[in-house]
Design a protein around this motif. Structure first.
Motif, PDB file in Angstrom:
ATOM      1  N   UNK A 111     -71.157 -18.418  23.220  1.00  0.00           N
ATOM      2  CA  UNK A 111     -71.111 -17.228  22.401  1.00  0.00           C
ATOM      3  C   UNK A 111     -69.654 -16.878  22.086  1.00  0.00           C
ATOM      4  N   UNK A 112     -69.419 -16.473  20.855  1.00  0.00           N
ATOM      5  CA  UNK A 112     -68.078 -16.119  20.402  1.00  0.00           C
ATOM      6  C   UNK A 112     -67.777 -14.678  20.830  1.00  0.00           C
ATOM      7  N   UNK A 113     -66.605 -14.486  21.419  1.00  0.00           N
ATOM      8  CA  UNK A 113     -66.180 -13.143  21.816  1.00  0.00           C
ATOM      9  C   UNK A 113     -64.909 -12.760  21.063  1.00  0.00           C
ATOM     10  N   UNK A 114     -64.606 -11.460  21.065  1.00  0.00           N
ATOM     11  CA  UNK A 114     -63.355 -10.994  20.464  1.00  0.00           C
ATOM     12  C   UNK A 114     -62.170 -11.691  21.108  1.00  0.00           C
ATOM     13  N   UNK A 115     -62.226 -11.827  22.425  1.00  0.00           N
ATOM     14  CA  UNK A 115     -61.125 -12.443  23.155  1.00  0.00           C
ATOM     15  C   UNK A 115     -60.920 -13.909  22.789  1.00  0.00           C
ATOM     16  N   UNK A 116     -62.010 -14.642  22.544  1.00  0.00           N
ATOM     17  CA  UNK A 116     -61.857 -16.058  22.187  1.00  0.00           C
ATOM     18  C   UNK A 116     -61.201 -16.209  20.812  1.00  0.00           C
ATOM     19  N   UNK A 117     -61.550 -15.338  19.873  1.00  0.00           N
ATOM     20  CA  UNK A 117     -60.933 -15.393  18.540  1.00  0.00           C
ATOM     21  C   UNK A 117     -59.480 -14.916  18.625  1.00  0.00           C
ATOM     22  N   UNK A 118     -59.235 -13.891  19.419  1.00  0.00           N
ATOM     23  CA  UNK A 118     -57.869 -13.402  19.606  1.00  0.00           C
ATOM     24  C   UNK A 118     -56.991 -14.491  20.225  1.00  0.00           C
ATOM     25  N   UNK A 119     -57.487 -15.153  21.237  1.00  0.00           N
ATOM     26  CA  UNK A 119     -56.757 -16.253  21.872  1.00  0.00           C
ATOM     27  C   UNK A 119     -56.489 -17.373  20.875  1.00  0.00           C
ATOM     28  N   UNK A 120     -57.479 -17.686  20.042  1.00  0.00           N
ATOM     29  CA  UNK A 120     -57.318 -18.712  19.017  1.00  0.00           C
ATOM     30  C   UNK A 120     -56.133 -18.374  18.108  1.00  0.00           C
ATOM     31  N   UNK A 121     -56.105 -17.139  17.574  1.00  0.00           N
ATOM     32  CA  UNK A 121     -55.024 -16.759  16.659  1.00  0.00           C
ATOM     33  C   UNK A 121     -53.681 -16.660  17.385  1.00  0.00           C
ATOM     34  N   UNK A 122     -53.684 -16.254  18.645  1.00  0.00           N
ATOM     35  CA  UNK A 122     -52.428 -16.225  19.404  1.00  0.00           C
ATOM     36  C   UNK A 122     -51.853 -17.624  19.573  1.00  0.00           C
ATOM     37  N   UNK A 123     -52.718 -18.622  19.705  1.00  0.00           N
ATOM     38  CA  UNK A 123     -52.256 -20.007  19.844  1.00  0.00           C
ATOM     39  C   UNK A 123     -51.817 -20.601  18.509  1.00  0.00           C
ATOM     40  N   UNK A 124     -52.456 -20.179  17.426  1.00  0.00           N
ATOM     41  CA  UNK A 124     -52.185 -20.779  16.120  1.00  0.00           C
ATOM     42  C   UNK A 124     -51.013 -20.135  15.379  1.00  0.00           C
ATOM     43  N   UNK A 125     -50.747 -18.858  15.634  1.00  0.00           N
ATOM     44  CA  UNK A 125     -49.685 -18.150  14.912  1.00  0.00           C
ATOM     45  C   UNK A 125     -48.473 -17.946  15.813  1.00  0.00           C
ATOM     46  N   UNK A 126     -47.313 -18.033  15.215  1.00  0.00           N
ATOM     47  CA  UNK A 126     -46.081 -17.787  15.952  1.00  0.00           C
ATOM     48  C   UNK A 126     -46.030 -16.330  16.403  1.00  0.00           C
ATOM     49  N   UNK A 127     -45.451 -16.112  17.560  1.00  0.00           N
ATOM     50  CA  UNK A 127     -45.315 -14.760  18.088  1.00  0.00           C
ATOM     51  C   UNK A 127     -44.106 -14.084  17.461  1.00  0.00           C
ATOM     52  N   UNK A 128     -44.286 -12.866  16.983  1.00  0.00           N
ATOM     53  CA  UNK A 128     -43.176 -12.106  16.413  1.00  0.00           C
ATOM     54  C   UNK A 128     -42.390 -11.436  17.526  1.00  0.00           C
ATOM     55  N   UNK A 129     -41.146 -11.078  17.215  1.00  0.00           N
ATOM     56  CA  UNK A 129     -40.295 -10.391  18.182  1.00  0.00           C
ATOM     57  C   UNK A 129     -39.485  -9.317  17.464  1.00  0.00           C
ATOM     58  N   UNK A 130     -39.040  -8.335  18.238  1.00  0.00           N
ATOM     59  CA  UNK A 130     -38.197  -7.276  17.695  1.00  0.00           C
ATOM     60  C   UNK A 130     -36.755  -7.789  17.606  1.00  0.00           C
ATOM     61  N   UNK A 131     -35.868  -6.942  17.102  1.00  0.00           N
ATOM     62  CA  UNK A 131     -34.452  -7.307  17.010  1.00  0.00           C
ATOM     63  C   UNK A 131     -33.859  -7.563  18.381  1.00  0.00           C
ATOM     64  N   UNK A 132     -34.440  -6.935  19.416  1.00  0.00           N
ATOM     65  CA  UNK A 132     -33.938  -7.140  20.785  1.00  0.00           C
ATOM     66  C   UNK A 132     -34.701  -8.258  21.505  1.00  0.00           C
ATOM     67  N   UNK A 133     -35.430  -9.069  20.750  1.00  0.00           N
ATOM     68  CA  UNK A 133     -36.173 -10.235  21.235  1.00  0.00           C
ATOM     69  C   UNK A 133     -37.361  -9.889  22.136  1.00  0.00           C
ATOM     70  N   UNK A 134     -37.840  -8.672  22.037  1.00  0.00           N
ATOM     71  CA  UNK A 134     -39.054  -8.284  22.763  1.00  0.00           C
ATOM     72  C   UNK A 134     -40.250  -8.802  21.964  1.00  0.00           C
ATOM     73  N   UNK A 135     -41.119  -9.553  22.627  1.00  0.00           N
ATOM     74  CA  UNK A 135     -42.274 -10.140  21.938  1.00  0.00           C
ATOM     75  C   UNK A 135     -43.258  -9.058  21.487  1.00  0.00           C
ATOM     76  N   UNK A 136     -43.815  -9.269  20.294  1.00  0.00           N
ATOM     77  CA  UNK A 136     -44.833  -8.369  19.750  1.00  0.00           C
ATOM     78  C   UNK A 136     -46.159  -9.111  19.848  1.00  0.00           C
ATOM     79  N   UNK A 137     -47.015  -8.726  20.779  1.00  0.00           N
ATOM     80  CA  UNK A 137     -48.273  -9.461  20.955  1.00  0.00           C
ATOM     81  C   UNK A 137     -49.253  -9.210  19.817  1.00  0.00           C
ATOM     82  N   UNK A 138     -50.001 -10.233  19.479  1.00  0.00           N
ATOM     83  CA  UNK A 138     -51.065 -10.119  18.492  1.00  0.00           C
ATOM     84  C   UNK A 138     -52.261  -9.450  19.160  1.00  0.00           C
ATOM     85  N   UNK A 139     -52.793  -8.408  18.538  1.00  0.00           N
ATOM     86  CA  UNK A 139     -53.939  -7.669  19.076  1.00  0.00           C
ATOM     87  C   UNK A 139     -55.093  -7.721  18.081  1.00  0.00           C
TER      88      UNK A 139
END
Length: 109
Positions: free
Chosen positions: A1-29
């Motif tokens: 069964x597909x869950x929100x978390x499985x799709x979220x994990x998929x996109x977190x793996x496929x897309x680059x993680x953004x960061x702020x000017x101070x290099x703090x990671x911006x998590x995909x939610x």
């Protein structure tokens, strides 16, 4: 069964993680607007194509005119005006992709 978390994990793996000017990671939610998060269009297109393969949702049913072109706020805009940027297009979120994956077809537009 597909869950929100499985799709979220998929996109977190496929897309680059953004960061702020101070290099703090911006998590995909779940409610992150993908047009603003996925700045590399090629990477986003490849992720959508892989989403089609992994979750079996026909992405050709997505009417991209409802979501693009997306207005990006200019970095210095707040220096010149206090008016909020008015979007004419709908936001794409991970939650939309998760709900569509559970349904087995694209549910929006």
């Amino acid at each position: 069964m597909v869950t929100d978390e499985s799709v979220l994990l998929f996109f977190r793996e496929e897309l680059s993680t953004l960061a702020t000017w101070s290099f703090k990671k911006i998590p995909l939610e779940l409610d992150t607007i993908l047009q603003e998060y996925a700045l590399d269009t090629t990477e986003f297109i490849e992720a959508i194509e892989k989403y089609d393969e992994v979750f079996g949702v026909d992405v050709s049913a997505i009417n991209w005119d409802c979501y693009y072109p997306w207005e990006m706020e200019w970095f210095f805009r707040s220096w010149f005006t206090k008016k909020p940027l008015v979007q004419t297009k709908k936001p794409l979120t991970v939650k939309m992709f998760a709900e569509s994956a559970r349904a087995g077809k694209w549910l929006y537009d």
